[in-house]
Design a protein around this motif. Structure first.
Motif, PDB file in Angstrom:
ATOM      1  N   TYR A   1      -4.082  11.858   4.003  1.00 13.80           N
ATOM      2  CA  TYR A   1      -4.744  10.238   3.900  1.00 13.80           C
ATOM      3  C   TYR A   1      -3.405   9.885   2.866  1.00 13.80           C
ATOM      4  CZ  TYR A   1      -7.331   6.403   1.230  1.00 13.80           C
ATOM      5  OH  TYR A   1      -7.567   4.769   1.074  1.00 13.80           O
ATOM      6  N   SER A   2      -2.696  10.931   2.277  1.00 11.44           N
ATOM      7  CA  SER A   2      -1.369   9.769   1.419  1.00 11.44           C
ATOM      8  C   SER A   2      -0.266   9.327   2.255  1.00 11.44           C
ATOM      9  CB  SER A   2      -1.054  10.547   0.731  1.00 11.44           C
ATOM     10  OG  SER A   2      -0.516  11.666   1.338  1.00 11.44           O
ATOM     11  N   LEU A   3      -0.536   9.721   3.508  1.00 10.50           N
ATOM     12  CA  LEU A   3       0.971   8.834   4.763  1.00 10.50           C
ATOM     13  C   LEU A   3      -0.269   8.055   5.797  1.00 10.50           C
ATOM     14  CD1 LEU A   3       2.026  12.326   6.293  1.00 10.50           C
ATOM     15  CD2 LEU A   3       3.119  10.471   4.658  1.00 10.50           C
ATOM     16  N   ILE A   4      -1.321   7.965   6.230  1.00  8.49           N
ATOM     17  CA  ILE A   4      -2.056   7.828   6.810  1.00  8.49           C
ATOM     18  C   ILE A   4      -2.985   6.286   6.199  1.00  8.49           C
ATOM     19  CG2 ILE A   4      -4.452   6.779   8.393  1.00  8.49           C
ATOM     20  CD1 ILE A   4      -3.629  10.479   9.036  1.00  8.49           C
ATOM     21  N   GLY A   5      -2.623   6.316   4.892  1.00  8.08           N
ATOM     22  CA  GLY A   5      -3.226   5.255   3.859  1.00  8.08           C
ATOM     23  C   GLY A   5      -2.419   4.700   3.875  1.00  8.08           C
ATOM     24  N   SER A   6      -1.352   4.364   3.088  1.00  5.23           N
ATOM     25  CA  SER A   6      -0.143   3.950   3.202  1.00  5.23           C
ATOM     26  C   SER A   6       0.423   2.776   4.707  1.00  5.23           C
ATOM     27  CB  SER A   6       1.040   4.706   2.566  1.00  5.23           C
ATOM     28  OG  SER A   6       1.457   5.267   3.691  1.00  5.23           O
ATOM     29  N   SER A   7       0.313   4.098   5.732  1.00  6.96           N
ATOM     30  CA  SER A   7       0.828   2.478   6.828  1.00  6.96           C
ATOM     31  C   SER A   7      -0.991   1.957   7.360  1.00  6.96           C
ATOM     32  CB  SER A   7       0.876   4.411   7.252  1.00  6.96           C
ATOM     33  OG  SER A   7       1.962   5.344   7.365  1.00  6.96           O
ATOM     34  N   MET A   8      -1.595   2.256   6.914  1.00  6.24           N
ATOM     35  CA  MET A   8      -2.646   1.872   7.059  1.00  6.24           C
ATOM     36  C   MET A   8      -2.503   0.044   6.888  1.00  6.24           C
ATOM     37  SD  MET A   8      -5.676   4.230   8.895  1.00  6.24           S
ATOM     38  CE  MET A   8      -6.575   2.424  10.460  1.00  6.24           C
ATOM     39  N   ALA A   9      -2.741   0.397   5.185  1.00  5.66           N
ATOM     40  CA  ALA A   9      -3.135  -0.827   3.912  1.00  5.66           C
ATOM     41  C   ALA A   9      -1.709  -1.321   4.404  1.00  5.66           C
ATOM     42  CB  ALA A   9      -2.880  -0.122   3.082  1.00  5.66           C
ATOM     43  N   GLY A  10      -0.585  -0.611   4.758  1.00  3.69           N
ATOM     44  CA  GLY A  10       0.785  -1.862   4.907  1.00  3.69           C
ATOM     45  C   GLY A  10       0.971  -1.911   6.167  1.00  3.69           C
ATOM     46  N   ALA A  11       0.050  -1.685   7.527  1.00  2.09           N
ATOM     47  CA  ALA A  11      -0.228  -2.507   8.423  1.00  2.09           C
ATOM     48  C   ALA A  11      -0.892  -3.659   7.983  1.00  2.09           C
ATOM     49  CB  ALA A  11      -0.714  -1.582   9.889  1.00  2.09           C
ATOM     50  N   ALA A  12      -1.848  -3.528   7.545  1.00  3.27           N
ATOM     51  CA  ALA A  12      -2.935  -4.424   7.349  1.00  3.27           C
ATOM     52  C   ALA A  12      -2.653  -5.750   6.398  1.00  3.27           C
ATOM     53  CB  ALA A  12      -4.336  -4.294   6.612  1.00  3.27           C
ATOM     54  N   VAL A  13      -1.497  -5.891   5.527  1.00  6.58           N
ATOM     55  CA  VAL A  13      -0.585  -6.101   4.510  1.00  6.58           C
ATOM     56  C   VAL A  13       0.322  -7.087   5.602  1.00  6.58           C
ATOM     57  CG1 VAL A  13       0.750  -7.191   2.867  1.00  6.58           C
ATOM     58  CG2 VAL A  13      -1.477  -5.332   2.874  1.00  6.58           C
ATOM     59  N   ILE A  14       0.825  -6.796   6.536  1.00  3.90           N
ATOM     60  CA  ILE A  14       1.433  -7.441   7.317  1.00  3.90           C
ATOM     61  C   ILE A  14       1.053  -8.301   8.190  1.00  3.90           C
ATOM     62  CG2 ILE A  14       3.389  -6.663   9.060  1.00  3.90           C
ATOM     63  CD1 ILE A  14       4.486  -4.816   7.305  1.00  3.90           C
ATOM     64  N   ALA A  15      -0.381  -7.519   8.779  1.00  2.90           N
ATOM     65  CA  ALA A  15      -1.237  -8.996  10.056  1.00  2.90           C
ATOM     66  C   ALA A  15      -1.495  -9.856   8.605  1.00  2.90           C
ATOM     67  CB  ALA A  15      -2.526  -7.453  10.195  1.00  2.90           C
ATOM     68  N   VAL A  16      -1.905  -9.455   7.394  1.00  2.48           N
ATOM     69  CA  VAL A  16      -2.964 -10.710   6.914  1.00  2.48           C
ATOM     70  C   VAL A  16      -1.874 -12.013   6.816  1.00  2.48           C
ATOM     71  CG1 VAL A  16      -3.349 -11.793   4.892  1.00  2.48           C
ATOM     72  CG2 VAL A  16      -5.054  -9.525   5.667  1.00  2.48           C
ATOM     73  N   LEU A  17      -0.710 -10.999   6.614  1.00  2.00           N
ATOM     74  CA  LEU A  17       0.377 -12.085   6.380  1.00  2.00           C
ATOM     75  C   LEU A  17       0.873 -13.159   7.783  1.00  2.00           C
ATOM     76  CD1 LEU A  17       2.649 -10.435   3.786  1.00  2.00           C
ATOM     77  CD2 LEU A  17       1.309 -11.707   2.905  1.00  2.00           C
ATOM     78  N   VAL A  18       1.146 -12.319   8.832  1.00  2.00           N
ATOM     79  CA  VAL A  18       1.666 -12.660   9.992  1.00  2.00           C
ATOM     80  C   VAL A  18       0.765 -13.973  10.142  1.00  2.00           C
ATOM     81  CG1 VAL A  18       2.327 -12.679  12.416  1.00  2.00           C
ATOM     82  CG2 VAL A  18       3.090 -10.910  10.766  1.00  2.00           C
ATOM     83  N   THR A  19      -0.278 -14.065  10.016  1.00  6.38           N
ATOM     84  CA  THR A  19      -1.416 -14.706  10.376  1.00  6.38           C
ATOM     85  C   THR A  19      -1.577 -15.927   9.745  1.00  6.38           C
ATOM     86  OG1 THR A  19      -3.254 -13.474   9.063  1.00  6.38           O
ATOM     87  CG2 THR A  19      -3.498 -13.712  11.446  1.00  6.38           C
ATOM     88  N   GLY A  20      -0.638 -15.826   8.462  1.00  7.50           N
ATOM     89  CA  GLY A  20      -0.434 -17.172   7.234  1.00  7.50           C
ATOM     90  C   GLY A  20      -1.704 -17.129   6.196  1.00  7.50           C
ATOM     91  N   TYR A  21      -2.170 -16.375   6.328  1.00 11.27           N
ATOM     92  CA  TYR A  21      -2.642 -15.582   5.174  1.00 11.27           C
ATOM     93  C   TYR A  21      -1.389 -15.609   3.660  1.00 11.27           C
ATOM     94  CZ  TYR A  21      -7.403 -16.602   7.635  1.00 11.27           C
ATOM     95  OH  TYR A  21      -8.155 -17.000   7.939  1.00 11.27           O
ATOM     96  N   LEU A  22      -1.479 -16.005   2.666  1.00  6.00           N
ATOM     97  CA  LEU A  22      -0.530 -15.876   2.114  1.00  6.00           C
ATOM     98  C   LEU A  22      -1.377 -15.749  -0.018  1.00  6.00           C
ATOM     99  CD1 LEU A  22       2.576 -18.370   3.325  1.00  6.00           C
ATOM    100  CD2 LEU A  22       2.054 -15.443   3.581  1.00  6.00           C
ATOM    101  N   THR A  23      -2.241 -15.810   0.635  1.00  6.85           N
ATOM    102  CA  THR A  23      -2.977 -15.825  -0.714  1.00  6.85           C
ATOM    103  C   THR A  23      -3.678 -14.562  -1.484  1.00  6.85           C
ATOM    104  OG1 THR A  23      -5.063 -15.498   0.097  1.00  6.85           O
ATOM    105  CG2 THR A  23      -3.967 -17.565  -0.626  1.00  6.85           C
ATOM    106  N   VAL A  24      -3.389 -14.397  -2.300  1.00  2.50           N
ATOM    107  CA  VAL A  24      -2.789 -12.520  -3.516  1.00  2.50           C
ATOM    108  C   VAL A  24      -4.746 -12.004  -2.781  1.00  2.50           C
ATOM    109  CG1 VAL A  24      -3.357 -11.560  -5.554  1.00  2.50           C
ATOM    110  CG2 VAL A  24      -1.505 -13.276  -5.721  1.00  2.50           C
TER     111      VAL A  24
END
Length: 60
Positions: free
Chosen positions: A9-32
């Protein structure tokens, strides 16, 4: 198996959370709140994934 799942989980969780953040940033949602929600969603989705990976490793 729980110990292996928590290590995974320590590896998979950080990877999936990071991928989700990148997906949100790419789609243009730049709010906290959008970034925090994506990170939380990635961390929550990673829990069953880590369990399934650990179970698969113990089986084979």
């Amino acid at each position: 198996m729980i110990r292996l799942a928590s290590i995974l989980y320590s590896l998979i969780g950080s990877s999936m959370a990071g991928a989700a953040v990148i997906a949100v940033l790419v789609t243009g949602y730049l709010t906290v709140p959008a970034i925090l929600a994506a990170a939380a969603a990635g961390a929550v989705v990673a829990m069953p994934v880590a369990y399934l990976v650990a179970r698969r490793l113990y089986q084979g």
